[in-house]
Design a protein around this motif. Structure first.
Motif, PDB file in Angstrom:
ATOM      1  N   LEU A  15       0.828  -1.206   0.000  1.00  0.00           N
ATOM      2  CA  LEU A  15       0.000   0.000   0.000  1.00  0.00           C
ATOM      3  C   LEU A  15       0.865   1.260   0.000  1.00  0.00           C
ATOM      4  O   LEU A  15       0.492   2.273  -0.595  1.00  0.00           O
ATOM      5  CB  LEU A  15      -0.925  -0.003   1.218  1.00  0.00           C
ATOM      6  CG  LEU A  15      -2.019   1.078   1.248  1.00  0.00           C
ATOM      7  CD1 LEU A  15      -2.883   0.994   0.000  1.00  0.00           C
ATOM      8  CD2 LEU A  15      -2.875   0.931   2.490  1.00  0.00           C
ATOM      9  N   CYS A  16       2.037   1.176   0.633  1.00  0.00           N
ATOM     10  CA  CYS A  16       2.923   2.346   0.705  1.00  0.00           C
ATOM     11  C   CYS A  16       3.427   2.767  -0.664  1.00  0.00           C
ATOM     12  O   CYS A  16       3.550   3.963  -0.956  1.00  0.00           O
ATOM     13  CB  CYS A  16       4.124   2.050   1.609  1.00  0.00           C
ATOM     14  SG  CYS A  16       3.709   1.942   3.359  1.00  0.00           S
ATOM     15  N   ILE A  17       3.753   1.790  -1.511  1.00  0.00           N
ATOM     16  CA  ILE A  17       4.346   2.132  -2.804  1.00  0.00           C
ATOM     17  C   ILE A  17       3.295   2.384  -3.874  1.00  0.00           C
ATOM     18  O   ILE A  17       3.640   2.721  -5.000  1.00  0.00           O
ATOM     19  CB  ILE A  17       5.308   1.026  -3.297  1.00  0.00           C
ATOM     20  CG1 ILE A  17       4.540  -0.273  -3.584  1.00  0.00           C
ATOM     21  CG2 ILE A  17       6.411   0.791  -2.304  1.00  0.00           C
ATOM     22  CD1 ILE A  17       5.415  -1.364  -4.171  1.00  0.00           C
ATOM     23  N   ALA A  18       2.017   2.213  -3.517  1.00  0.00           N
ATOM     24  CA  ALA A  18       0.957   2.498  -4.485  1.00  0.00           C
ATOM     25  C   ALA A  18       0.937   3.993  -4.788  1.00  0.00           C
ATOM     26  O   ALA A  18       0.886   4.827  -3.888  1.00  0.00           O
ATOM     27  CB  ALA A  18      -0.397   2.041  -3.939  1.00  0.00           C
ATOM     28  N   VAL A  19       0.997   4.337  -6.061  1.00  0.00           N
ATOM     29  CA  VAL A  19       0.999   5.745  -6.468  1.00  0.00           C
ATOM     30  C   VAL A  19      -0.439   6.163  -6.753  1.00  0.00           C
ATOM     31  O   VAL A  19      -1.046   5.711  -7.709  1.00  0.00           O
ATOM     32  CB  VAL A  19       1.870   5.954  -7.717  1.00  0.00           C
ATOM     33  CG1 VAL A  19       1.877   7.422  -8.110  1.00  0.00           C
ATOM     34  CG2 VAL A  19       3.288   5.465  -7.441  1.00  0.00           C
ATOM     35  N   GLY A  20      -0.990   7.018  -5.928  1.00  0.00           N
ATOM     36  CA  GLY A  20      -2.370   7.427  -6.103  1.00  0.00           C
ATOM     37  C   GLY A  20      -2.588   8.834  -5.586  1.00  0.00           C
ATOM     38  O   GLY A  20      -1.641   9.537  -5.225  1.00  0.00           O
ATOM     39  N   PRO A  21      -3.836   9.284  -5.527  1.00  0.00           N
ATOM     40  CA  PRO A  21      -4.129  10.659  -5.114  1.00  0.00           C
ATOM     41  C   PRO A  21      -3.701  10.983  -3.691  1.00  0.00           C
ATOM     42  O   PRO A  21      -3.363  12.124  -3.384  1.00  0.00           O
ATOM     43  CB  PRO A  21      -5.656  10.745  -5.266  1.00  0.00           C
ATOM     44  CG  PRO A  21      -6.129   9.334  -5.228  1.00  0.00           C
ATOM     45  CD  PRO A  21      -5.046   8.530  -5.869  1.00  0.00           C
ATOM     46  N   VAL A  22      -3.696   9.969  -2.797  1.00  0.00           N
ATOM     47  CA  VAL A  22      -3.325  10.226  -1.409  1.00  0.00           C
ATOM     48  C   VAL A  22      -1.869  10.653  -1.304  1.00  0.00           C
ATOM     49  O   VAL A  22      -1.522  11.570  -0.555  1.00  0.00           O
ATOM     50  CB  VAL A  22      -3.592   8.983  -0.532  1.00  0.00           C
ATOM     51  CG1 VAL A  22      -3.054   9.204   0.882  1.00  0.00           C
ATOM     52  CG2 VAL A  22      -5.087   8.688  -0.475  1.00  0.00           C
ATOM     53  N   LEU A  23      -0.993   9.990  -2.074  1.00  0.00           N
ATOM     54  CA  LEU A  23       0.428  10.332  -2.040  1.00  0.00           C
ATOM     55  C   LEU A  23       0.643  11.804  -2.376  1.00  0.00           C
ATOM     56  O   LEU A  23       1.320  12.538  -1.637  1.00  0.00           O
ATOM     57  CB  LEU A  23       1.195   9.454  -3.029  1.00  0.00           C
ATOM     58  CG  LEU A  23       2.659   9.857  -3.293  1.00  0.00           C
ATOM     59  CD1 LEU A  23       3.476   9.757  -2.022  1.00  0.00           C
ATOM     60  CD2 LEU A  23       3.258   9.002  -4.394  1.00  0.00           C
ATOM     61  N   PHE A 152      -2.756  -7.260   9.911  1.00  0.00           N
ATOM     62  CA  PHE A 152      -3.346  -5.961   9.591  1.00  0.00           C
ATOM     63  C   PHE A 152      -2.833  -4.844  10.490  1.00  0.00           C
ATOM     64  O   PHE A 152      -2.667  -3.705  10.033  1.00  0.00           O
ATOM     65  CB  PHE A 152      -4.873  -6.061   9.639  1.00  0.00           C
ATOM     66  CG  PHE A 152      -5.448  -6.768   8.448  1.00  0.00           C
ATOM     67  CD1 PHE A 152      -5.689  -6.084   7.267  1.00  0.00           C
ATOM     68  CD2 PHE A 152      -5.721  -8.122   8.486  1.00  0.00           C
ATOM     69  CE1 PHE A 152      -6.196  -6.726   6.146  1.00  0.00           C
ATOM     70  CE2 PHE A 152      -6.228  -8.787   7.378  1.00  0.00           C
ATOM     71  CZ  PHE A 152      -6.465  -8.080   6.208  1.00  0.00           C
ATOM     72  N   ILE A 153      -2.576  -5.134  11.755  1.00  0.00           N
ATOM     73  CA  ILE A 153      -2.005  -4.100  12.631  1.00  0.00           C
ATOM     74  C   ILE A 153      -0.615  -3.715  12.154  1.00  0.00           C
ATOM     75  O   ILE A 153      -0.256  -2.531  12.099  1.00  0.00           O
ATOM     76  CB  ILE A 153      -1.970  -4.580  14.095  1.00  0.00           C
ATOM     77  CG1 ILE A 153      -3.395  -4.653  14.650  1.00  0.00           C
ATOM     78  CG2 ILE A 153      -1.127  -3.641  14.959  1.00  0.00           C
ATOM     79  CD1 ILE A 153      -3.483  -5.224  16.057  1.00  0.00           C
ATOM     80  N   THR A 154       0.185  -4.728  11.779  1.00  0.00           N
ATOM     81  CA  THR A 154       1.522  -4.455  11.253  1.00  0.00           C
ATOM     82  C   THR A 154       1.447  -3.616   9.989  1.00  0.00           C
ATOM     83  O   THR A 154       2.188  -2.630   9.820  1.00  0.00           O
ATOM     84  CB  THR A 154       2.269  -5.770  10.949  1.00  0.00           C
ATOM     85  OG1 THR A 154       2.363  -6.546  12.150  1.00  0.00           O
ATOM     86  CG2 THR A 154       3.666  -5.497  10.420  1.00  0.00           C
ATOM     87  N   ALA A 155       0.546  -3.991   9.081  1.00  0.00           N
ATOM     88  CA  ALA A 155       0.397  -3.253   7.821  1.00  0.00           C
ATOM     89  C   ALA A 155      -0.017  -1.802   8.074  1.00  0.00           C
ATOM     90  O   ALA A 155       0.541  -0.870   7.475  1.00  0.00           O
ATOM     91  CB  ALA A 155      -0.631  -3.954   6.930  1.00  0.00           C
ATOM     92  N   LEU A 156      -0.979  -1.595   8.968  1.00  0.00           N
ATOM     93  CA  LEU A 156      -1.466  -0.250   9.257  1.00  0.00           C
ATOM     94  C   LEU A 156      -0.377   0.616   9.890  1.00  0.00           C
ATOM     95  O   LEU A 156      -0.246   1.803   9.563  1.00  0.00           O
ATOM     96  CB  LEU A 156      -2.684  -0.322  10.183  1.00  0.00           C
ATOM     97  CG  LEU A 156      -3.979  -0.844   9.541  1.00  0.00           C
ATOM     98  CD1 LEU A 156      -5.008  -1.181  10.606  1.00  0.00           C
ATOM     99  CD2 LEU A 156      -4.540   0.183   8.551  1.00  0.00           C
TER     100      LEU A 156
END
Length: 206
Positions: A15-23, A152-156
């Motif tokens: 999710l971190c490397i996803a390039v989208g509007p949030v970035l 999921f906690i680790t990912a978040l």
């Protein structure tokens, strides 16, 4: 639990490397209103991610009654990751439309809530984010509740830490957002998604 922790790290990095509007919004807000305003925006995004992850896991529990189809459901989720990866690697195009101001305006404390809500709704109303969490929840449906919590906690936490880093390094990140680098990030993101989906399918069928 070590395996669940590793999967949580992988999910967070995806999710971190996803390039989208949030970035781009994180970078824009951090430069326009300063680090504190950027952090308020990021906390809104993180709250949204946590809410969507919880909702996705809640709805995925409906599939637990279909125990004989768990493997098939997981394969469908993994296949979606592969398709999403192909889209990011070969088809997704990003345009930076917002101009970022170089001089932050005078920022009032009462605007923090507005920035928080802006981050929350921008992330929540992005269908790609909800699909991401729902797919992840479905993919990991064969894991125990404790393992899913770790994942999921680790990912978040990883996503939150990365977003905070983006705020602190906003100016440096902005200078590197050339069309070529954005395209490269898209391709890396796509190939990682494809590899992750293929690895999950292989693990399920072996």
């Amino acid at each position: 639990m070590i395996e669940a922790f590793i999967k949580g790290i992988t999910l967070g990095l995806l999710l971190c490397i996803a390039v989208g509007p949030v970035l781009f919004s994180v970078i824009k807000h951090s430069i326009n209103v300063g680090h504190r305003g950027g952090l308020a925006f990021v906390l809104g995004v993180s709250t949204s991610d946590t809410t969507l992850a919880f909702i996705s896991n809640f709805f995925s529990q409906f599939f637990t009654s279909l125990s004989s189809h768990k493997v098939a459901i997981s394969i469908v989720g993994s296949t979606f990751l592969i398709v999403l990866g192909i889209y990011y690697a070969f088809f997704k195009k990003i345009r930076i439309r917002d101009r970022i101001k170089r001089t932050p305006p005078v920022f009032r404390k009462r605007d923090y809530l507005q920035l928080f809500l802006s981050g929350f709704f921008l992330n929540t109303l992005n269908p790609g984010i909800f699909i991401f969490w729902l797919t992840a929840s479905t993919t990991f449906i064969t894991h125990t509740i404790n393992e899913r919590l770790v994942i999921f906690i680790t990912a978040l936490l990883i996503v939150l830490a990365t977003d905070i880093a983006k705020v602190m390094l906003a100016n440096k990140i902005r200078t590197r957002l050339t069309p070529r680098n954005i395209h490269l990030l898209n391709r890396i993101n796509g190939f990682v998604l494809m590899c992750f989906g293929i690895a999950l399918i292989i693990r399920l069928v072996i």
